[in-house]
Design a protein around this motif. Sequence first.
Motif, PDB file in Angstrom:
ATOM      1  N   MET A 251     -10.826  -1.198 -10.839  1.00 48.86           N
ATOM      2  CA  MET A 251     -10.505  -0.555 -12.116  1.00 48.86           C
ATOM      3  C   MET A 251     -11.303  -1.182 -13.246  1.00 48.86           C
ATOM      4  O   MET A 251     -11.421  -2.383 -13.361  1.00 48.86           O
TER       5      MET A 251
ATOM      6  N   SER B 179     -11.808  -2.564 -16.755  1.00 49.26           N
ATOM      7  CA  SER B 179     -10.815  -3.156 -17.633  1.00 49.26           C
ATOM      8  C   SER B 179     -10.775  -2.479 -19.001  1.00 49.26           C
ATOM      9  O   SER B 179      -9.795  -2.554 -19.707  1.00 49.26           O
ATOM     10  N   GLU B 180     -11.867  -1.839 -19.400  1.00 47.27           N
ATOM     11  CA  GLU B 180     -11.862  -1.103 -20.660  1.00 47.27           C
ATOM     12  C   GLU B 180     -12.398   0.294 -20.407  1.00 47.27           C
ATOM     13  O   GLU B 180     -13.549   0.609 -20.708  1.00 47.27           O
ATOM     14  N   PRO B 181     -11.556   1.157 -19.830  1.00 44.43           N
ATOM     15  CA  PRO B 181     -12.043   2.456 -19.413  1.00 44.43           C
ATOM     16  C   PRO B 181     -12.390   3.352 -20.601  1.00 44.43           C
ATOM     17  O   PRO B 181     -11.654   3.412 -21.585  1.00 44.43           O
TER      18      PRO B 181
END
Lengths: 329, 184
Positions: free
Chosen positions: B1, B3-5
Amino acid sequence: MSAPLELVCPAGTPAALRSAVKAGAHTVYCGFADETNARNFPGLNFSRAEMEEAIAFAHGRGAKVFVAVNTFPRAGAERLWRAAVSDAQALGADAVILADLGLLDHTARAHPDLRIHLSVQAAAANADAIEVYAREFGVKRVVLPRVLTVQEIAAINRDTKVETEVFVFGGLCVMAEGRCSLSSYATGQSPNMNGVCSPASHVEYRQEGDALVARLGGFLIHRSPADAPAPYPTLCKGRFSAGGVEGHLFEDPVSLDAANLIPLLADAGVRALKIEGRQRSRAYTEAVVRSFRRAVDAHARGLPIEAAGLAALSEGQETTAGAYRKTWR
Amino acid sequence: MNSEPAIPIFPRLGAALVARLPLAPAQLAAERLVSQIAARHPDLFARLGDHARKTIAIDPTDTPLVFLLTPDPDLPRVRVARAVAGERWDARIAGPLAALLGLVHGAFDGDALFFSRDLVIEGDTGAVLALRNAIDNAELDMGHEIASLFGPVERPLAGAMRIALPLVERATGVALMRRAGEPT
């Protein structure tokens, strides 16, 4: 190379437990779907059948499972809490995490082979208190409140043989653990008694123009402008006006991240590191557990710990070392 | 994932085209999909408890469609509408379509999307939490669910999706498949 610190990871659902184990959790903690644990939120937690399956899954991959029975029994309803302890043992839990004196006493007498850990909710914050729990109820490990400095944790470990476990990531509370009734003033329900801080049934969000307005039990607790991060709807993170000043009077909405303090915590004698967040998704669990597993493995090998970059997952999208570095003292 | 999508936004041209289409095909597809998920994932609906009889408006804000879902295990219902205005709902969960798909597929964390204001919730917060937690636990893969609607061609269709969806994911940044997690 030394043995890595034990990483104790949250799971609010069976899927999150599987994610935690796959991501490298040494241990997962979770609770039954009722008020016996402090994350009693809608759609969360485990039925008895799910718990049995989850424990088998974890054990099959070399991970342990602790069952949190860490709220305080309601008068006249103690049977529910006792059943949770009994079922946890029958289903194969490696330990139960308890807070209430009566339940500790019952468990020590009725389940002498069941390993007992003291919940952070019990707020045992000095070696003398911890020794009482160990002597009277056979407590093997205590989860320390998030109000202690690293030096204070070291002092505790010098004076007790009981294992200590400390939080390293996740939400923070402003109060001494286990003593907070802020939520109950507004909603009639509290984390200590009902397992819910700011129960969802009492939370109302509304878009007013570009602002996100949050009310708890009908009380306006914060208004987040369009470009500001939104906090959890808890009174301790609310914005209030007092003395001509508007702001977060109790606590800023930031989260704990003590990854860089792992070497200091290990030197202070800590045995296990805990990640908060049973109410979070499997995406959070996977990302945070994987990051901290890398960190504890790096520490065990004597390597530096790399910055994790988990701020986007944190309340307020900011992190703090919390009380571990109590610079305001 | 990540971390800052960065949340991809549904193309405006595509949204304009969808807005011109009649609702009936989308309504039929949504009904079949919800019935299918209810049949294949009874635990999801059971996990909702008392919230299962509430109507939750699922509002992909970058598309001209809203899905009014009543996840009653005895009679699951969904209605497709053009907008939430004028509709009756108990709770609303709104955000870009990619954010909502990312939640379903375990790519994004709901609280993190809420903190960053990519996700907006209104109304009955308990119902939203219950649905979010139940969907997260169900580990749905919408590609599998859609493929299973096609009966005899399910397997070849699922096989084609396994090849095509990773490519589309890479090109668009949208989480189109379930995140399974990798063993360490």
